[in-house]
Design an enzyme around this catalytic site. Structure first.
Site, short mmCIF file in Angstrom:
data_model
loop_
_atom_site.label_atom_id
_atom_site.label_comp_id
_atom_site.label_asym_id
_atom_site.label_seq_id
_atom_site.Cartn_x
_atom_site.Cartn_y
_atom_site.Cartn_z
CD1 TRP A 7 0.12 6.28 5.60
CD2 TRP A 7 -0.13 8.50 5.39
NE1 TRP A 7 0.35 6.85 6.84
CE2 TRP A 7 0.21 8.22 6.73
CE3 TRP A 7 -0.33 9.83 5.02
CZ2 TRP A 7 0.34 9.21 7.70
CZ3 TRP A 7 -0.20 10.82 5.98
CH2 TRP A 7 0.14 10.51 7.31
CG HIS A 15 4.05 -1.28 -3.17
ND1 HIS A 15 2.87 -1.81 -3.64
CD2 HIS A 15 3.97 -1.31 -1.82
CE1 HIS A 15 2.11 -2.15 -2.60
NE2 HIS A 15 2.75 -1.86 -1.49
CD GLU A 43 -0.85 -1.52 -3.82
OE1 GLU A 43 -0.61 -0.31 -3.63
OE2 GLU A 43 -1.32 -2.25 -2.93
CD GLU A 79 5.04 -4.71 0.93
OE1 GLU A 79 4.59 -4.25 1.99
OE2 GLU A 79 4.76 -4.23 -0.18
CB SER A 119 -2.74 -8.43 5.97
OG SER A 119 -3.38 -8.29 4.72
N GLY A 178 0.39 -1.06 5.18
CA GLY A 178 -0.51 -0.29 4.33
C GLY A 178 -1.72 0.17 5.12
N GLY A 179 -2.82 -0.57 4.98
CA GLY A 179 -4.11 -0.19 5.56
C GLY A 179 -4.05 0.28 7.01
#
Ligand code: PEP
Length: 263
Positions: free
Chosen positions: A10, A95, A97, A167, A213, A234-235
């Site tokens: 999330w 991750h 990010e 990823e 995605s 994710g999204g």
């Protein structure tokens, strides 16, 4: 047969109340999917409240990161025992990010994995190349280095307790999903690296998730590939219907006879 995992990341989304609302909905919708492991990873501040809602449910809880030291003068950090106390049993580590914006390196990823394992948390270890690295034909070199660095000093038994997520950074949050063939090639490559480092049983048992995605309309094609064992989402995990449809698609893909699956 490796049981599929669908994990929702999330990220920095949702208040405690919004997290409770979403998980309450999910709990109702996913009760029919016993053939997949389902994990959600909300923000730290929502972990304990979400854990309460999840009591008695099949959905498992994960944190999005941790710090390797257990306690001390480390302002702003959250350690493995604290994550565990809040009710998590999984933790995302490395991750892209975190690597990109918070300076995670292969070395810190390795320390975080060791801390997680010490506290009986299952790490979901993320690896993946940047677009420039793929365009320079360096994808395998980059991922091999990340795998070696992450698992330095770990035993076969340690490897059996964790999960890897491939990823590609260019596919995260961009709507640009890797093709099933591109993802399969890298999953098989990662499994081969694990085989070289830890032997065939460990490599065969390791679950490797794809992330980047993932949506309800692309999960089936991905999951039909033999080395893709699930997804880190994710999204699309922020919306109950989309996440449920992804889980349904993953389970459905696994019911297709293996003779019908392409490599
Ligand atoms: C992720 O956050 O790990 C991810 C894969 O995001 P998205 O599904 O939005 O690309």
């Amino acid at each position: 047969m490796r049981k599929p995992i669908i994990a929702g990341n999330w990220k920095l989304h949702k208040t405690v109340k919004e997290s409770i609302d979403l998980v309450t909905l999910l709990k109702r919708q996913v009760s029919e999917f016993g053939q997949a492991e389902i994990i959600i990873c909300p923000v730290y501040t929502a972990l304990a409240s979400v854990a309460e809602v999840l009591l008695g449910s099949e959905i498992q809880l994960g944190a999005q990161d941790l710090y390797w030291e257990e306690k001390g003068a480390f302002t702003g950090q959250v350690s493995a025992p604290l994550v565990k106390e809040a009710g998590a049993s999984f933790v995302i580590i490395g991750h892209s990010e975190r690597r990109q914006f918070f300076h995670d390196t292969d070395e810190t990823v390795n320390k975080k994995i060791k801390a997680a394992l010490k506290w009986d948390l299952t790490p979901i270890v993320c690896v993946g190349e940047l677009l420039a690295e793929r365009e320079a034909n360096k994808t395998m070199q980059v991922v091999e280095k990340q795998v070696k660095g992450a698992f330095e000093g770990l035993s076969r038994e340690d490897l059996q307790k964790l999960t890897v997520a491939y990823e590609p950074v260019w596919a995260i949050g961009t709507g640009k999903v890797a093709t099933p063939e591109q993802a399969q090639e890298m999953h098989a490559f990662i499994r081969k690296q694990i085989y070289k480092l830890f032997g065939s049983d460990t490599a065969e048992g390791l679950r490797i998730l794809y992330g980047g995605s993932v949506k309800p309309d692309n999960i089936v094609g991905l999951m039909q590939k033999p080395d893709i064992d699930g997804a880190l989402v994710g999204g699309a995990s922020l919306e109950a219907q989309a996440f449920t449809d992804i889980i349904r698609g993953a389970v459905l893909a696994r019911t297709v006879p293996s003779s019908a699956k392409g490599r």
